[in-house]
Design a protein around this motif. Sequence first.
Motif, PDB file in Angstrom:
ATOM      1  N   ASN A   1     -18.664 -29.626  45.567  1.00 18.57           N
ATOM      2  CA  ASN A   1     -20.229 -29.216  45.299  1.00 18.57           C
ATOM      3  C   ASN A   1     -20.645 -30.166  44.084  1.00 18.57           C
ATOM      4  OD1 ASN A   1     -22.144 -27.798  44.529  1.00 18.57           O
ATOM      5  ND2 ASN A   1     -21.278 -26.050  44.725  1.00 18.57           N
TER       6      ASN A   1
ATOM      7  N   GLN B   1     -14.186 -23.367  56.735  1.00 19.39           N
ATOM      8  CA  GLN B   1     -14.632 -22.426  57.354  1.00 19.39           C
ATOM      9  C   GLN B   1     -14.780 -21.488  58.196  1.00 19.39           C
ATOM     10  OE1 GLN B   1     -19.465 -23.536  55.937  1.00 19.39           O
ATOM     11  NE2 GLN B   1     -18.223 -25.295  56.239  1.00 19.39           N
TER      12      GLN B   1
ATOM     13  N   ASP C   1     -22.014 -24.632  57.244  1.00 20.70           N
ATOM     14  CA  ASP C   1     -22.135 -26.184  56.087  1.00 20.70           C
ATOM     15  C   ASP C   1     -21.337 -27.644  56.248  1.00 20.70           C
ATOM     16  OD1 ASP C   1     -23.082 -24.103  54.838  1.00 20.70           O
ATOM     17  OD2 ASP C   1     -21.367 -23.913  53.271  1.00 20.70           O
ATOM     18  N   TYR C   2     -22.862 -28.375  56.481  1.00 20.73           N
ATOM     19  CA  TYR C   2     -21.905 -30.301  56.514  1.00 20.73           C
ATOM     20  C   TYR C   2     -21.058 -30.282  57.782  1.00 20.73           C
ATOM     21  CZ  TYR C   2     -22.410 -29.694  51.481  1.00 20.73           C
ATOM     22  OH  TYR C   2     -22.893 -29.061  49.799  1.00 20.73           O
TER      23      TYR C   2
ATOM     24  N   ASN D   1     -28.982 -24.438  59.344  1.00 14.62           N
ATOM     25  CA  ASN D   1     -29.021 -24.355  57.956  1.00 14.62           C
ATOM     26  C   ASN D   1     -28.802 -25.960  57.421  1.00 14.62           C
ATOM     27  OD1 ASN D   1     -26.919 -23.737  55.566  1.00 14.62           O
ATOM     28  ND2 ASN D   1     -25.008 -24.536  56.715  1.00 14.62           N
TER      29      ASN D   1
ATOM     30  N   ASN E   1     -28.122 -26.822  53.529  1.00 10.06           N
ATOM     31  CA  ASN E   1     -26.571 -27.872  53.338  1.00 10.06           C
ATOM     32  C   ASN E   1     -25.359 -28.563  54.148  1.00 10.06           C
ATOM     33  OD1 ASN E   1     -25.776 -25.644  51.120  1.00 10.06           O
ATOM     34  ND2 ASN E   1     -25.528 -24.047  53.043  1.00 10.06           N
ATOM     35  N   HIS E   2     -27.009 -29.740  54.419  1.00 10.40           N
ATOM     36  CA  HIS E   2     -26.345 -31.194  55.271  1.00 10.40           C
ATOM     37  C   HIS E   2     -26.611 -32.014  54.473  1.00 10.40           C
ATOM     38  CE1 HIS E   2     -25.282 -27.528  58.244  1.00 10.40           C
ATOM     39  NE2 HIS E   2     -24.848 -28.647  59.126  1.00 10.40           N
ATOM     40  N   ASP E   3     -26.250 -33.154  55.031  1.00  6.54           N
ATOM     41  CA  ASP E   3     -26.804 -34.253  55.001  1.00  6.54           C
ATOM     42  C   ASP E   3     -27.912 -35.182  56.036  1.00  6.54           C
ATOM     43  OD1 ASP E   3     -26.650 -37.105  53.799  1.00  6.54           O
ATOM     44  OD2 ASP E   3     -24.749 -37.729  54.001  1.00  6.54           O
TER      45      ASP E   3
END
Length: 984
Positions: free
Chosen positions: A580, A667, A724-725, A765, A768-770
């Motif tokens: 983070n 997660q 996330d991610y 989402n 929270n991703h690239d």
Amino acid sequence: MKKKILLSLLLLSCSTLVRAGGDEDATTYIKSRSGVQEVPLSWLQNKERGAGSLILEKYSDPATIPHSPEKAKYFPITDKSLDVILSFLSRGEIAGNELCDSKQLCADVDACKLSTMAPLLRADIQEKELLENFPKLRPLSQLYPEVYQRILLAVAAKKNDANFLQYVMSKHNTQEQYKMLHAKSDLQDYLNKDKKNLDYPLSASDFSKFASGARASIADMVLAAEGDAAKTGIRPMLLQQGLITPPFNDHERMSLERLKQIAFERCQHPFERPEIVPIPILDPPNSAGVPGVGMDYKAELAVTASNVLDRDGFYMYPRPRAAVNSLPMDIFVDTDKSGMYQRKTWEDVNPNFSSPDIQPPIDKSKIPPEGRVLTELIVGHQAPNGKGWPQLFDIRSSAYVRFAGYPPQVTGASMRLGAHGIFSKGGPATPNVREDFPIVRAVFGKIKDRKVSNVLMLVESDLFCGAFDVDMTEGKDAEMIVDSNWYTRNDFKWKEDPHTALVAYSSMVYKTKEDTVDRPSGQAHDSDTLIVNYANGDEERVVLAPPKKKGEELRQHQFKAKARSKGGVNEWILANEDRNPEHYADFKHALGDTNYDKRASYKVKILDTNIKTGVGLYEDSPDGEYGDNIVAASTVHQDIMKAKSPQDFIHFKYKTTAFYPNPALNQKDECGLIRDGIAKLPASGGEVIVPAGTYNCTSSIVIDRDNVTIKGAGEDKVTIRLADYVHQPLMIIGDRTTIQDEAGNYVTGKPVKNVTVSGITLDGNKANHDVTKECGEGSCDGDAGAIRNNGITIRGASNVLIENVTTHDMISGGLVTEKYCDHLTVRNFNSYGNYFDGFAGYETKESLFENLDLHHNNGAGISIDINFNNNVIKDSHLHHNKDVGIFARQLHGNKFVKVDILNNGNHGVFMAKSEGEDSYAYDNTFDAVKINGSNGYGIWISDNCQGNKVIGSSDLSGNTKGATGSSIQGILGIDNGVILTRNN
């Protein structure tokens, strides 16, 4: 290789000579352990050298002399030994290129009872070994025979070998020299010395005694360099001037087996760590002792050099001595996969010290010979997108290896090729010892294929000598398979020397949460967790928490006892799980542009070993941002005796991987009930009910079978969210595999039909991703099988119903159809906030899209292309998208009925051709459409897109550039009733 070729040529010439003579009685046959040789009979009749031998005894009766291979007589010797013995019988000496393993040869001589010849043969072997080990002696023997003879006498004296002394005096006629030396008592002094350190025939001080006061400069420099290089520091100069021969030849055929032999031989002698001569213009000011002079780490990174190997997408790039790396390392490369390695020198790589980052500037002509060495090898590969050549592996002479990989991965922890006395920890007898860092003496690099490069490495420390075979695989998740083979210099007692490891990673924890006053969440580290996985499936996690203050006791965590009870350690991971960026914000001012959130994790998976190992974790207090204070290691847990033969090696093979930690691992996946529900349906299909709630998915939901219904409690009650991610598609309807049919079209592996999805919301989402990972870790471009990270992807499917469904915040599109779909129905579909389009359609026909609400997407409301034909889109709203309302190419026969296209950031509708001549958007109808508020034309027609028309009560008013526009005037058909008022 050279020896074998020369020997073969010699034998071939001999056999040719015998055949040419035509006298059958002049030849005979000898059979050794593995074959038959034809030799001249006269060789065996040399009674002076062969008297008393088993060979002569068996061939003494002319009536029994074999004249055919079938009648050959057997001798318990190897073919190599037989070649040498016959050579000695024929000429009375051994040619240097016929030398084989001396111990085996001497054993074979004894087995064949060559009693008279044995002492002479052994002495001749000794001389040939001397010439082989010190190649500069061969020309010396021709140019300065008296000096060479004195050297042979010195060797005999130093080895205290009367037989060799007698041989030297007899063969080289050195009796007078011997008497002179003996009269001076010099020789007797040597005979009385302890027989140790006999690997060098003569040191500089030794030589002066046998040179009778006159310095023979060549021999003096050769032998001084070979014997005293570590103490004198002149080896680089002598290497450069060609006065000594390096440990390896300039053109070398190297293999792991040969490298193991070399490593074993090195470990038969004491270890001498090189003493590096300070070079003020290169070394940092503190180490050079000159204020303000020398390179810092930033300046070292600015030094450039030439690539020495460019093949199959890889490159190999040696680096010269600079600020940090100063230990010389021999570097060889196989440029053409021939198996021959060529030495690369400082001059070959032509280092450039002219960067503005190097201050003061360095004139490389002023760098002394000891600074003109190579210390590092970087292996890189072209990036998947073809842009740039990032480095993958950085192999340093200090036995450190760094992974880098494709951007944005950056270096973090450093791999150590072995460790001894970690953090200067000894055993009970030596509690405080100096850490024994290994040294990479030589690297042999080659490219195996487009994915794998390879190096052979010779590694050495005070305790070990190692031969490594390392395969390095390119990619973002870069990996190495390391086949390490170790020899011990002395008997090793692990309980007395427990801080010894065959592989280690060193890492840094600069500040922890507790150390940060301004912000409790602040921290800076390469790694934050050690994970140990056992053979029985158990896992143990240790959060890295080193002592805060210098001087506090080093913390240790040993996993040995637990490893035994759990079946041993399978793998361990030095992980950086906290990625983070917010947690590192406090350190940006102090440490510059920190990138801890992008640093990788490192896994060591044990593949094979012949000894017991455990895992050790060492945590010391931090002493700065660049000081490693964490070490995790595969520690040795058994005694090992000193190696007595090349077969006495420790084998430890492992795979180590540098990878991005997957946040999904931390997660919980909550979509298993949907996947399990699909999997448990009977062959005939059925319905999966999704109750109200939010479901976090760490992987895709795939419907790749017929007759499946996914029914949610309502799109306002059921949310399926991408974790996330986790850069994957959220839902796929159809087969994931892609194949090419007979016509060359890319299709799915199998068709899927009769699928319904209703009553759900799919949340991508996006925050929270690239967004650069539209196709996950792969590349979208040029990959026909790539599946983008859409909300719903329908591929190769028929009779699919999507109803009462919302998708939003995907890093690609909300809904995509592709790979030849037909008879789809999409009804009451809402999609917004996606990084690209609300809906994208390809290779789809005869389908209905009704009551779509596509808005606030970063791309188009609808993007349709590549054979999207004969479909109906009706009663829909496309509004407030940043690009066009509809993007259309390479399609025909589509009808847009009662579609509102409002307030989009570019044209309302854009129509054009794709790449081929048959790729126009043609014969499409817009009926009762409303296209208002476009920041461009209502409809723009590019290229020769014919047959498109606007009919019915359509309204194309209020668009910034006008109702319609085209590159060819009048190409769009417009009914009289269409409103075309321009908004000025």
